[in-house]
Design an enzyme around this catalytic site. Structure first.
Site, short mmCIF file in Angstrom:
data_model
loop_
_atom_site.label_atom_id
_atom_site.label_comp_id
_atom_site.label_asym_id
_atom_site.label_seq_id
_atom_site.Cartn_x
_atom_site.Cartn_y
_atom_site.Cartn_z
N VAL A 173 3.83 1.21 2.52
CA VAL A 173 3.79 0.07 3.44
C VAL A 173 4.24 -1.19 2.70
O VAL A 173 3.80 -1.45 1.58
CB VAL A 173 2.37 -0.13 4.02
CG1 VAL A 173 2.37 -1.31 5.00
CG2 VAL A 173 1.90 1.13 4.71
N GLY A 190 0.83 -1.21 0.00
CA GLY A 190 0.00 0.00 0.00
C GLY A 190 0.86 1.25 0.00
O GLY A 190 2.04 1.22 0.33
N GLY A 234 0.38 5.75 0.69
CA GLY A 234 -0.47 6.87 1.07
C GLY A 234 0.23 8.19 0.86
O GLY A 234 1.27 8.27 0.18
N GLY A 235 -0.32 9.23 1.46
CA GLY A 235 0.23 10.56 1.25
C GLY A 235 1.61 10.74 1.83
O GLY A 235 2.42 11.49 1.31
N MET A 236 1.88 10.05 2.96
CA MET A 236 3.16 10.26 3.62
C MET A 236 4.05 9.03 3.67
O MET A 236 5.21 9.14 4.06
CB MET A 236 2.91 10.75 5.06
CG MET A 236 2.33 12.15 5.14
SD MET A 236 2.12 12.70 6.84
CE MET A 236 0.66 11.79 7.32
N ASP A 285 -5.54 11.98 14.09
CA ASP A 285 -5.87 11.76 12.67
C ASP A 285 -6.77 10.53 12.53
O ASP A 285 -6.55 9.69 11.67
CB ASP A 285 -4.59 11.58 11.85
CG ASP A 285 -4.86 11.69 10.35
OD1 ASP A 285 -5.87 12.33 9.98
OD2 ASP A 285 -4.09 11.15 9.56
N LYS A 301 6.21 0.39 7.61
CA LYS A 301 5.72 1.66 7.04
C LYS A 301 6.91 2.60 6.92
O LYS A 301 7.56 2.92 7.91
CB LYS A 301 4.63 2.26 7.92
CG LYS A 301 4.11 3.59 7.40
CD LYS A 301 2.77 3.95 8.03
CE LYS A 301 1.67 3.10 7.50
NZ LYS A 301 0.32 3.56 7.88
#
Length: 711
Positions: free
Chosen positions: A26, A19, A21-23, A135, A41
Site C-alpha cells: 500500500v 504498509g 501484506g501477504g498479497m 476475509d 494498493k
C-alpha cells in the site's frame, strides 16, 4: 514495485510506502486531478501474473467501488501500470483493529459493541449489494483517528481462491468459517461467522482457536467447540456472549441469517447487555429445571437401547428384527414429529430471541443425549465382542425349517473420518470386502478415511467391493536454502518448490541490499504453505524531517536546517510583492517530508518589491529637402541623421542619396525604444562625394516625438 515520485496514469504521484501484506503493498499517493491524497494498493508480482486471480480481483474491486458507506473504505479507481494491478482507495489515517487490540488488550464491552456495530453496518450495506467480503478480520478493519471503523479489502477477499486462502492469506485462518475451511460454498453467513470471531477477540483479547499450524486451526473451526468468552472473563454480559455464540455456530443455518438480524441484537444489548438475544438455551446453568420425560418417551428410549448402531452388525445379518425396526421408527417419530411444519417457520424459530427454552426442543435434546449414550455403549460392546468372540455368529438352528429362503442384506456404514483401524474392524465385522488407496490431505489427519466409494446406508450386493481412500497426512517437501540469494531468485526457487512466499525487509549493515538475510523455515514444510524470507534493505539510512523555512532569514533557515541535521544549499534571490526583502520565499524540499540526514535544501530569498522605471519611445516625422544644391550627373550625396538623447546618440540614417531621392521622408524611420530621457534632438549632415560639407544647401523639418512607457 512503485518508487517515490512515480506518476501513475498521469494522475497519481507516489508519495511513500505505508504498509505491506501477504498479497499487496500500500502506498500513499496524491491525485493531481482532484488534488487529494489517496491510498493505492498494488498486487504483488506473484498474484499479478495469475490472470484468473487478476480478473476476479478487478471484477470485485469494481463491485466494491459501488459501495458507499461511512464504515467502508471507498474505492475510487482500478488500473494497471507496467504489469502491476492496483486499486485506488480512500486514504484513512489510523491503525488496524488488530494493532488497536494489541496496543490496548481486551476492549471494554461497550467499546466492543460500538466497534462491531460499525463493522456490521458496513457489511450489511455490502450484502445488500450482493458483495460478500469473505476475509473479515481485524487486519482488514481500520480504526481512524476520529473513532470511525472502516472495512477494507473487498476486492482481494473476493479474488482470493481456496488456494490463496491456504497459502499467502493463511493469516485469515483464525477467522474463517467452517464452510470456508472445508473449501465449500460461502455466503453472507460466512461473513457473520467472521464477525463473531472478531467480536470474540475484542472481548477476550484472543482468538478462540490456536494450533501448531494453519491446518490444525482450520480443523478446529470445523470440529472443535469454542470456549465461551465468559469462561475467560465473567464480567462479559451474558447477552453479548449469546450474540457471539450464535454468530459462530458451526452450521450456517444456525447463525444469524443476515447482518441486519445481527445488528438488531447488537442494538438490543447496547441498551440492555443482559437482554435475551442470540443463542437461547444452549448454555444451561446448574440451576436449570429438571426435564420431565413422559412414560411413552421412556418406553421408546428403553426399546431403542436394543437398536444396533447404523452400519454395525450386532445380530446375524440374515435375521430381521421387527421389534428393533419398530423401536427405531418410534424414536424417529419423536425426533421428527414437526417435520411437516413449514420450513420457513422453522427457520425463524431457530433465530427466535424472544424468551424461554422450547419444551419440545428440551425433550428432543434430552432424548438425543440418552440415545447417543446408548449407542456409544453399544459400540464399545461391539468392539469388545470382536476380540472376545462374544457376538460370533451362532451355528444355524435346525429347530424350525423355514419355507422361504431368507436373503442376506448388508448395509454400508459411514466410515468417513474414522481411523483406519476402526473403519476396517467395522467392515470386517460386517463382512464387507474393501480395497484401499492412499493420498495426501491437508484436511484429514494421517490414517483417517477421506472417502468411501459406497455411500452410507446403501445396500451391499454380492460382488461389491468398497474402495476406501485413506489420508497419508499433509504432503511435505524440502525447503530450498535461499539465504544470500537476491529476492527475485529466492522467490522463484521457493515457488518452483511448491511454496508460497512472503517478503519482509530489514536493515542490515553486513548483507547487501536486495539479498536474503534469513528464511522462516529451513528444513521441510507443508507443500503450499508460506515461507517468509527477510530481504536486506542495506545499511539503515537515517532520515530527518525538513523544517518549514518560509519567511525565515538566511541565518534562521540555516539554524533550523542544522538542528534537523540537514544542510543549507544554494541561496538565490528574486523580487516578491508580499514577502519582505531578505526572507525565504520558497525551499527546494517541501516542509514535513523525510529525507536522508545531511541532504542539502536550497532556498530563494526575496529582494523585495521590484522597482518601477520610466522609459521613452521616440517616433519621427518631417522631411529632409534639397534647397539649393545642384547635382552633377549621377551624383549622390552622403546623408546622416542622428538622434541625440542626453549623452547617448542613435544613428537613424547613414546612406547615399541621389537627386531623385529628395525629399527624404523621416516618418519611415522605425521607432526607437528604451530611451531614458525625454530630452531629445535630431541632427542631420550632408556631404558631397568628396566629403565636403554641403549641409547648408539642404533643409530639414524633421521632429522626434517621445512617449513615456512605465515598466
Amino acid at each position: 514495485m512503485f518508487e517515490q515520485g512515480m506518476i501513475i496514469q498521469n494522475r497519481y504521484e507516489i508519495i511513500e510506502e505505508v504498509g505491506s501484506g501477504g498479497m499487496s503493498v500500500v502506498y500513499k499517493a496524491k491525485c493531481h486531478v482532484l488534488n487529494r491524497f489517496v491510498a493505492i494498493k498494488v498486487l504483488k508480482l506473484e498474484f499479478s501474473d495469475d490472470k484468473t486471480f487478476v480478473n476476479k480481483f478487478r471484477i470485485e474491486a469494481q463491485s466494491a467501488a459501488g459501495l458507499s458507506h461511512p464504515n467502508i473504505v471507498n474505492v475510487f479507481d482500478v488500473g494497471e501500470e507496467n504489469g502491476f494491478h492496483y486499486i485506488v482507495m480512500e486514504l484513512v489515517e489510523g491503525i488496524t483493529l488488530k494493532e488497536y487490540i494489541q496496543q490496548n488488550g481486551r476492549l471494554p464491552y461497550p467499546t466492543a459493541i460500538d466497534f462491531i456495530t460499525q463493522i456490521c453496518a458496513g457489511i450489511e450495506v455490502a450484502h445488500e449489494h450482493n458483495t460478500i467480503h469473505r476475509d473479515i478480520k481485524p487486519q482488514n478493519i481500520i480504526v481512524s483517528r476520529n473513532g470511525t471503523l472502516k472495512v477494507t479489502d473487498f476486492g482481494i477477499a473476493k479474488a482470493a481462491t481456496s488456494n490463496t486462502i491456504a497459502s499467502s492469506a493463511m493469516g485469515s485462518v483464525h477467522y474463517i468459517s467452517p464452510e470456508q475451511a472445508r473449501g465449500g460454498y460461502s455466503d453472507e453467513r460466512s461473513d457473520i461467522y467472521s464477525l463473531g470471531i472478531t467480536l470474540y477477540e475484542m472481548l477476550t483479547g484472543r482468538v478462540p482457536f490456536e494450533g501448531e499450524n494453519n491446518v490444525t486451526v482450520a480443523l478446529m473451526h470445523i470440529q472443535s467447540e469454542m470456549i465461551p468468552p465468559r469462561e475467560y472473563y465473567p464480567d462479559i454480559p451474558i447477552g453479548i456472549e449469546k450474540i457471539v455464540m450464535k454468530a459462530t455456530q458451526k452450521k450456517p443455518e444456525r447463525r444469524y441469517l443476515t447482518a441486519n438480524a445481527l445488528l438488531a441484537d447488537l442494538h438490543r444489548v447496547a441498551l440492555d447487555p443482559n437482554a435475551e438475544v442470540g443463542v437461547i438455551g444452549t448454555m444451561m446453568s446448574s440451576t436449570a429445571p429438571t426435564i420431565q420425560i413422559s412414560e411413552e418417551e421412556m418406553a421408546v428410549i428403553k426399546t431403542s437401547s436394543m437398536v444396533q448402531p447404523e452400519g454395525i452388525s450386532m445380530f446375524p445379518v440374515n435375521r430381521p428384527n421387527v421389534e428393533l425396526q419398530e423401536a427405531n421408527a418410534a424414536l424417529e417419530e419423536l425426533y421428527h414429529e414437526d417435520d411437516d411444519d413449514d420450513e420457513e417457520e422453522d427457520r425463524y424459530e431457530r433465530d427466535d430471541t424472544s424468551g424461554d427454552i422450547d419444551p419440545k426442543m428440551e425433550k428432543i435434546i434430552t432424548i438425543g443425549a440418552i440415545a447417543a449414550t446408548i449407542i456409544i455403549a453399544i459400540i464399545i460392546i461391539v468392539a469388545i465382542s470382536s476380540i472376545t468372540g462374544a457376538f460370533k455368529k451362532k451355528p444355524p438352528t435346525t429347530e424350525v425349517a423355514s419355507t422361504t429362503e431368507e436373503v442376506k442384506t448388508t448395509i454400508m456404514p459411514d466410515v468417513t473420518g474414522l481411523t483406519e483401524t476402526v473403519a476396517l474392524e467395522m467392515l470386517d465385522e460386517a463382512e464387507i470386502p474393501y480395497e484401499i488407496e492412499r493420498e495426501f490431505s491437508s484436511t484429514f489427519e494421517k490414517g483417517t478415511i477421506i472417502s468411501q466409494s459406497i455411500a452410507k446406508n446403501e445396500e451391499i450386493k454380492d460382488g461389491d467391493r468398497v474402495k476406501l481412500v485413506i489420508s497419508k497426512g499433509i504432503e511435505e517437501a524440502d525447503v530450498p536454502d535461499v539465504v544470500g540469494m537476491d529476492e527475485e531468485t529466492a522467490k522463484e526457487k521457493l515457488l518452483n518448490a511448491g511454496f508460497q512466499v512472503e517478503v519482509d525487509e530489514e536493515y542490515d549493515e553486513e548483507v547487501e541490499e536486495g539479498l536474503v538475510i534469513s528464511q522462516s523455515v529451513t528444513d521441510v514444510a507443508e507443500k503450499g504453505s508460506t515461507i517468509t524470507i527477510v530481504v536486506s534493505k542495506g545499511e539503515e539510512v537515517k532520515v530527518a524531517k525538513v523544517p518549514n523555512l518560509k519567511k525565515k532569514t538566511v541565518t534562521e533557515a540555516e539554524e533550523l536546517l542544522s538542528e534537523a541535521k540537514l544542510k543549507l544549499g544554494n541561496v538565490t534571490q528574486e523580487y516578491h510583492d508580499s514577502i519582505p526583502e531578505g526572507k525565504v520565499i520558497n525551499q527546494s524540499v517541501e516542509a514535513g517530508l523525510e529525507v536522508k540526514e545531511g541532504t542539502e535544501v536550497n532556498i530563494t530569498i526575496s529582494k523585495g518589491k521590484k522597482p518601477t522605471t520610466k522609459t521613452y519611445t521616440a517616433s519621427f516625422s518631417g522631411v529632409i529637402s534639397n534647397a539649393s544644391y545642384t547635382f552633377n550627373e549621377a551624383e549622390e550625396v552622403y546623408v546622416t541623421l542622428t538622434l541625440k538623447v542626453g549623452e547617448a546618440s542613435y544613428t537613424l540614417i547613414e546612406n547615399y542619396y541621389g537627386e531623385a531621392n529628395f525629399p527624404i521622408d523621416l516618418s519611415d524611420i522605425s521607432n526607437v525604444e528604451g530611451l531614458t530621457s525625454k530630452e531629445a534632438s535630431l541632427i542631420y549632415k550632408v556631404e558631397d562625394e568628396n566629403g565636403n560639407d554641403i549641409t547648408g544647401h539642404f533643409t530639414s523639418s524633421g521632429q522626434a516625438k517621445l512617449k513615456a512607457v512605465e515598466q
